[in-house]
Structure formats: structure tokens, C-alpha cells
Design a protein around this motif. Structure first.
Motif, PDB file in Angstrom:
ATOM      1  N   ASP A  23       2.541 -16.205   3.432  1.00 59.39           N
ATOM      2  CA  ASP A  23       2.034 -15.443   2.759  1.00 59.39           C
ATOM      3  C   ASP A  23       1.470 -15.449   1.417  1.00 59.39           C
ATOM      4  OD1 ASP A  23       4.669 -14.962   3.475  1.00 59.39           O
ATOM      5  OD2 ASP A  23       5.915 -16.008   1.820  1.00 59.39           O
ATOM      6  N   GLU A  24       0.479 -16.723   1.043  1.00 59.91           N
ATOM      7  CA  GLU A  24      -0.628 -16.932   0.069  1.00 59.91           C
ATOM      8  C   GLU A  24      -1.826 -16.606   0.699  1.00 59.91           C
ATOM      9  OE1 GLU A  24       1.343 -19.265   1.410  1.00 59.91           O
ATOM     10  OE2 GLU A  24       2.590 -20.219   0.187  1.00 59.91           O
ATOM     11  N   LEU A  25      -2.274 -16.494   2.483  1.00 61.63           N
ATOM     12  CA  LEU A  25      -3.233 -15.936   2.741  1.00 61.63           C
ATOM     13  C   LEU A  25      -2.780 -14.463   3.265  1.00 61.63           C
ATOM     14  CD1 LEU A  25      -5.691 -16.375   4.084  1.00 61.63           C
ATOM     15  CD2 LEU A  25      -5.064 -16.670   6.374  1.00 61.63           C
ATOM     16  N   ILE A  26      -1.356 -14.178   3.107  1.00 60.11           N
ATOM     17  CA  ILE A  26      -1.994 -12.603   3.494  1.00 60.11           C
ATOM     18  C   ILE A  26      -1.712 -12.096   2.269  1.00 60.11           C
ATOM     19  CG2 ILE A  26       0.134 -10.783   3.709  1.00 60.11           C
ATOM     20  CD1 ILE A  26       1.297 -12.622   6.384  1.00 60.11           C
ATOM     21  N   GLU A  27      -1.370 -12.469   1.161  1.00 57.12           N
ATOM     22  CA  GLU A  27      -1.997 -12.445  -0.737  1.00 57.12           C
ATOM     23  C   GLU A  27      -3.431 -11.211  -0.469  1.00 57.12           C
ATOM     24  OE1 GLU A  27       0.044 -12.952  -5.175  1.00 57.12           O
ATOM     25  OE2 GLU A  27       1.677 -13.806  -3.569  1.00 57.12           O
ATOM     26  N   GLU A  28      -3.788 -12.840  -0.332  1.00 58.40           N
ATOM     27  CA  GLU A  28      -5.192 -13.372  -0.218  1.00 58.40           C
ATOM     28  C   GLU A  28      -5.671 -11.692   0.025  1.00 58.40           C
ATOM     29  OE1 GLU A  28      -8.704 -14.315  -2.699  1.00 58.40           O
ATOM     30  OE2 GLU A  28      -6.675 -14.572  -2.721  1.00 58.40           O
ATOM     31  N   THR A  29      -5.476 -11.550   1.403  1.00 64.31           N
ATOM     32  CA  THR A  29      -6.031 -10.595   2.485  1.00 64.31           C
ATOM     33  C   THR A  29      -5.977  -9.230   2.387  1.00 64.31           C
ATOM     34  OG1 THR A  29      -6.314 -12.403   4.780  1.00 64.31           O
ATOM     35  CG2 THR A  29      -6.195  -9.820   4.862  1.00 64.31           C
ATOM     36  N   ASN A  30      -4.725  -8.983   1.217  1.00 63.92           N
ATOM     37  CA  ASN A  30      -4.450  -7.504   1.070  1.00 63.92           C
ATOM     38  C   ASN A  30      -5.580  -7.729  -0.466  1.00 63.92           C
ATOM     39  OD1 ASN A  30      -2.719  -7.362   2.702  1.00 63.92           O
ATOM     40  ND2 ASN A  30      -1.045  -8.320   1.849  1.00 63.92           N
ATOM     41  N   ARG A  31      -5.458  -8.200  -1.364  1.00 62.22           N
ATOM     42  CA  ARG A  31      -6.466  -8.027  -2.432  1.00 62.22           C
ATOM     43  C   ARG A  31      -7.800  -8.369  -2.352  1.00 62.22           C
ATOM     44  NH1 ARG A  31      -9.630 -10.784  -5.136  1.00 62.22           N
ATOM     45  NH2 ARG A  31      -9.977 -12.306  -3.751  1.00 62.22           N
ATOM     46  N   VAL A  32      -8.459  -9.202  -1.361  1.00 60.77           N
ATOM     47  CA  VAL A  32     -10.065  -8.919  -0.711  1.00 60.77           C
ATOM     48  C   VAL A  32      -9.796  -7.065  -0.096  1.00 60.77           C
ATOM     49  CG1 VAL A  32     -11.520 -10.057   0.917  1.00 60.77           C
ATOM     50  CG2 VAL A  32     -10.376 -11.383  -0.299  1.00 60.77           C
ATOM     51  N   GLU A  33      -9.256  -6.587   0.794  1.00 57.52           N
ATOM     52  CA  GLU A  33      -9.552  -5.896   1.566  1.00 57.52           C
ATOM     53  C   GLU A  33      -9.444  -4.902   0.462  1.00 57.52           C
ATOM     54  OE1 GLU A  33      -6.786  -3.325   4.819  1.00 57.52           O
ATOM     55  OE2 GLU A  33      -5.446  -4.236   3.394  1.00 57.52           O
ATOM     56  N   GLU A  34      -8.467  -4.872  -0.682  1.00 56.32           N
ATOM     57  CA  GLU A  34      -8.604  -3.692  -1.372  1.00 56.32           C
ATOM     58  C   GLU A  34      -9.725  -3.448  -2.511  1.00 56.32           C
ATOM     59  OE1 GLU A  34      -4.881  -4.057  -4.144  1.00 56.32           O
ATOM     60  OE2 GLU A  34      -3.656  -3.836  -2.046  1.00 56.32           O
ATOM     61  N   GLU A  35     -10.150  -5.485  -2.583  1.00 55.83           N
ATOM     62  CA  GLU A  35     -11.656  -5.185  -3.112  1.00 55.83           C
ATOM     63  C   GLU A  35     -12.121  -4.348  -1.979  1.00 55.83           C
ATOM     64  OE1 GLU A  35     -12.736  -6.143  -6.504  1.00 55.83           O
ATOM     65  OE2 GLU A  35     -10.079  -6.389  -7.607  1.00 55.83           O
ATOM     66  N   ILE A  36     -12.685  -4.444  -1.717  1.00 52.11           N
ATOM     67  CA  ILE A  36     -13.346  -3.487  -0.873  1.00 52.11           C
ATOM     68  C   ILE A  36     -13.853  -2.674  -0.237  1.00 52.11           C
ATOM     69  CG2 ILE A  36     -14.938  -3.767   1.770  1.00 52.11           C
ATOM     70  CD1 ILE A  36     -13.875  -6.702   2.088  1.00 52.11           C
TER      71      ILE A  36
END
Length: 210
Positions: A23-36
């Protein structure tokens, strides 16, 4: 390769290897995706449509709704103006920066022509829709998702038909609460239907149309 492509390819590679994403990686991936998307995609998109929008001599709000593997929806509201908070996107600053650099993070490309599927059954019935993913789902519905699931077909590390919702790829619901992974090319969808037909002895004829 853009940052988004690198991000998506990394996720796909992990899934294909059978790695269960925490879950932590999914959450971080979503954050990075939104930033890009916020810092690179939206400013590039703004610069691309600006010459067309400048023909309009009134304030307006356009809403862009994008769902992978589905047609892009652009709608106009009746509001005269809608200002995003400066801390939210800071589009103007980004637009000026893009103009000075004369470059884009997203490489210009020509969108490939839309293709579709036509599936013919031995009894003479045919299934085809406006979009290939709709045809894929309807055929699986007719064949029975419960019959396709045991075949164990996997696409990009995700089961083609499953009762489990994926945390990354687009899926569409069919009868029985099953989910069909539809984020694939038309050619891949054809290959999957050919495989389903072969293994279930359905004698389907699957063709790609334009």
C-alpha cells in the motif's frame, strides 16, 4: 521516454514479475504520478491548446475528462470564469517557462487511427461496438466470464478476467461482478479473443476493422 512512461513501465515490470505492490508503494506511486501530471503534463497541454483557445473572445471553463481506453470528453460549462488557486497548479509560470525553453517533456506525436473489433459466432451472430474494449467485454459476457477466468489469461501482469480490482490498470465490469482488464491495444484484444476461442472451442472469427 517521458517520466510518466518510465513510471508506468516500472509498475508494469513489477506486476509482470508477480510482485505484490504494498500500500505504501501504491500511495507513493500515485503521488509521483499526480506531481508529474500537475507539473509537466498540464502545462504542456495548456501550451498545446492555447493557440486554439485564443480564438474565443469570452471567458469560459473547459472540463477535460480522460479515462484510459475510452474517448476523451471535453465539456464547456456556462460559468464565465473559474480560477484555479495559484498554489494548486501555477500554470501561468509553467507556461512561460515552457515558452522560453521551446521544448516539451511530452514529445509531439501523431495519434494512431482508431481501430475496432468484429467478432462473429458460428450461429451467424456478430458483436461489434464503437470501441474495441466494449466488444471485448460483450464477448466475454456472452461466453461467460466464469468460463474465461479458469483459463488464467494474464495481460501486463494482471488477470484478464478477475473478481479483484486492480490498483493500477483500467478494468470494466461485466456480469457476475467480474472485472475485465481493458487497457491494451486492439491487436492484443484480438489475440486474447482468439485464445479464448481456441481454448473453449468456440470457433469465433475475430477481425480488426477501421
Amino acid at each position: 521516454m517521458t517520466k510518466l512512461e518510465k513510471l508506468y513501465n516500472s509498475i508494469q515490470s513489477l506486476k509482470e514479475l508477480g510482485v505484490q505492490l504494498p500500500d505504501e508503494l501504491i500511495e507513493e506511486t500515485n503521488r509521483v504520478e499526480e506531481e508529474i501530471i500537475k507539473n509537466e503534463v498540464i502545462p504542456a497541454l495548456s501550451n498545446t491548446i492555447e493557440p486554439v483557445i485564443q480564438q474565443i473572445q469570452r471567458e469560459l471553463l473547459l472540463i477535460v475528462e480522460y479515462v484510459p481506453d475510452e474517448p476523451l470528453q471535453v465539456k464547456m460549462t456556462r460559468k464565465r470564469s473559474f480560477k484555479f488557486a495559484e498554489e494548486e497548479y501555477k500554470l501561468e509560470a509553467k507556461k512561460k517557462q515552457f515558452k522560453k525553453e521551446h521544448t516539451y517533456t511530452i514529445s509531439p506525436h501523431t495519434k494512431s487511427k482508431k481501430t475496432n473489433l468484429v467478432v462473429s459466432f458460428p450461429d451467424g451472430s456478430t458483436i461489434t461496438n464503437r470501441f474495441a474494449y466494449q466488444t471485448l467485454c460483450e464477448v466475454i459476457d456472452k461466453v461467460g466470464a466464469e468460463n474465461v477466468t479458469p483459463l488464467g489469461l494474464v495481460v501486463s501482469g494482471v488477470e484478464l478476467v478477475s473478481l479483484k480490482e486492480d490498483d493500477f490498470y483500467s478494468q470494466h465490469k461485466v456480469k457476475g461482478g467480474y472485472l475485465v482488464m481493458t487497457q491494451t491495444s486492439t491487436q492484443v484484444k484480438k489475440n486474447l479473443l482468439d485464445e479464448i476461442s481456441r481454448r473453449l472451442n468456440l470457433n469465433l472469427t475475430v477481425e480488426i476493422s477501421k
